[in-house]
Design an enzyme around this catalytic site. Structure first.
Site, PDB file in Angstrom:
ATOM      1  N   LYS A 109       0.828  -1.209   0.000  1.00 44.44           N
ATOM      2  CA  LYS A 109       0.000   0.000   0.000  1.00 44.44           C
ATOM      3  C   LYS A 109       0.864   1.260   0.000  1.00 44.44           C
ATOM      4  CE  LYS A 109      -4.374   1.467   1.995  1.00 44.44           C
ATOM      5  NZ  LYS A 109      -5.461   1.067   2.895  1.00 44.44           N
ATOM      6  N   ASP A 110       1.935   1.244   0.809  1.00 42.04           N
ATOM      7  CA  ASP A 110       2.859   2.380   0.806  1.00 42.04           C
ATOM      8  C   ASP A 110       3.579   2.493  -0.531  1.00 42.04           C
ATOM      9  OD1 ASP A 110       2.266   3.155   3.380  1.00 42.04           O
ATOM     10  OD2 ASP A 110       3.865   1.985   4.296  1.00 42.04           O
TER      11      ASP A 110
END
Length: 434
Positions: free
Chosen positions: A247-248
């Protein structure tokens, strides 16, 4: 906080076992950003900004080190050395623009990070130290950015240094000696340029050290989440890797895309054209203005125009620094037991008013020091302080928050099903442990 259900580091390779016994650095990384660190399963993309700020700092350090190899901290040749970097050094234009615009990107993600913390109550117990260390990082960023803005030795660099250091001269008795001590003389010159260059080079490494403390303080209670509810079991968490590294990674891709667009298509959009004119102490610019990320505080500084007991300039200096120091007391000003703004209707309304107020301050800070901008700055400054000192404490005492879910997993499952939280008795939703 310890998580007994977290995956334990157990190296299989003989060399890694030997390393773990003597220097457990892989274990540290595994427990900090790997599968050994459980994270609430409901984090949204607003939790990307910490990683993005770290990436922005890394860009600044790398580009800054290379630029320092070609920059000359001498008032006689500083401006020409920057032009030499832009025109003659291989890839110099790219490094200089990446460094200048990287500072803007750094402040963008940090401001978003701060406002995310304000909305979701990230400053509340038990994460007060995380918030306080974050504000220390912010202050160090501002000092670093100010000194970096002086280094090109253009018109805005010179006069910005003169105006900002001149603020210390407003302090009674000791102000003028402090100003002379900061500049190494009576006006910005060689001594000031050398001092600012030295500190500008040093402070990013200090920031990196405080970031380590910031992350360390975060890992003791664990990460917060959009509901503001504490983790109650393994069903509420997922390992940081691979779920949030992915996600990052997506957020980092978007960040780099926006950064590339700014860097290649509008590299001077966030700068001031007067800084392409060499510094001239005998020619004052018509409108002296700092970089855009200082504009809200510059508007607060200029909002005081009348002497009342103390000189107006001193009131402006006190208010400007006070607007930041006020945030250090936020964990004790907001006494509401509910963290997340999602469950605080009144707080949410006034939060968005605060966002608009700060944007207005930013606009006025970049505008000329004339009416109606001065009057608007005065009203907006008054509201800024009233929000934290009056409105927020009153809301925390009088507000009736919405019912909270029983657990993170309950909020996640109800969010997926599209149903809203009941205003009556909540029924816990069970889920198998991972």
């Amino acid at each position: 906080m310890s998580f007994p259900w977290a995956n334990q580091y157990n190296p299989k390779n003989p060399f890694m076992r030997w390393m773990d016994d003597r220097l457990p650095l892989p274990r540290l990384v595994y427990n900090a950003v790997g599968a050994g660190y459980p994270v609430p399963r409901n984090l949204n993309y607003f939790w990307n900004f910490g990683v993005l700020a770290g990436a922005a700092l890394a860009i600044q350090i790398v580009t800054g080190i290379v630029l320092a190899m070609h920059y000359a901290a001498n008032a006689g040749v500083a401006f020409q050395s920057v032009e030499h970097i832009m025109r003659n050094v291989n890839g110099g234009w790219f490094l200089r623009y990446a460094h200048a615009n990287g500072a803007s990107m750094f402040f963008i993600v940090v401001y978003l990070h701060i406002f995310r913390g304000l909305y979701y109550g990230s400053y509340k117990a038990p994460r007060e130290m995380v918030w306080l260390l974050g504000l220390v990082i912010f202050l160090l960023m501002m000092a670093t950015a100010f000194m970096g803005y002086v280094l090109p030795w253009g018109q805005m660099s010179f006069w910005g240094a003169k105006v900002i250091t001149g603020l210390f001269g407003a302090i009674p008795l000791v102000g003028e000696p402090i100003q002379i001590w900061l500049l190494g003389g009576y006006a910005p010159d060689n001594a000031a340029l050398n001092r600012f260059f030295s500190l500008h080079y040093l402070l990013p490494f200090v920031i990196a050290g405080v970031i380590v403390l910031h992350i360390w303080a975060l890992h003791i209670p664990g990460s917060g989440n959009p509901t503001g509810i504490e983790v109650k079991g393994p069903q509420d968490t997922v390992p940081f890797h691979p779920y949030y590294t992915a996600k990052d990674g997506f957020g980092l891709g978007i960040f780099l895309l926006v950064f590339a667009i700014l860097l290649f298509f509008a590299p001077n959009y966030l700068g001031h054209p007067d800084n392409y004119i060499e510094a001239n102490p005998l020619s004052t610019p018509a409108h002296i203005v700092p970089e855009w990320y200082f504009w809200p505080f510059y508007a607060i500084l200029r909002a005081f125009t009348v002497d009342f007991i103390l000189p107006a300039k001193l009131w402006g200096v006190l208010a400007m620094f006070g607007s930041i120091l006020l945030l250090f007391f936020l964990p004790w000003l907001d006494k509401s037991p509910v963290r997340s703004g999602n469950f605080r209707p009144k707080f949410k309304m006034f939060f968005w008013i605060l966002v608009v107020d700060v944007l207005i301050l930013g606009y006025c800070g970049g505008a000329p020091a004339e009416e109606p901008y001065v009057m608007i700055s005065q009203v907006a400054s008054a509201y800024y302080f009233a929000h934290f000192l009056i409105i927020l404490p009153l809301i925390s005492l009088s507000e009736r928050p919405l019912p909270l879910p029983n657990s993170i997993i309950e909020a996640v499952l109800k969010g997926k099903s599209g149903s809203t939280l009941s205003t009556g008795t909540q029924t816990a939703v069970s889920a198998p442990a991972e």
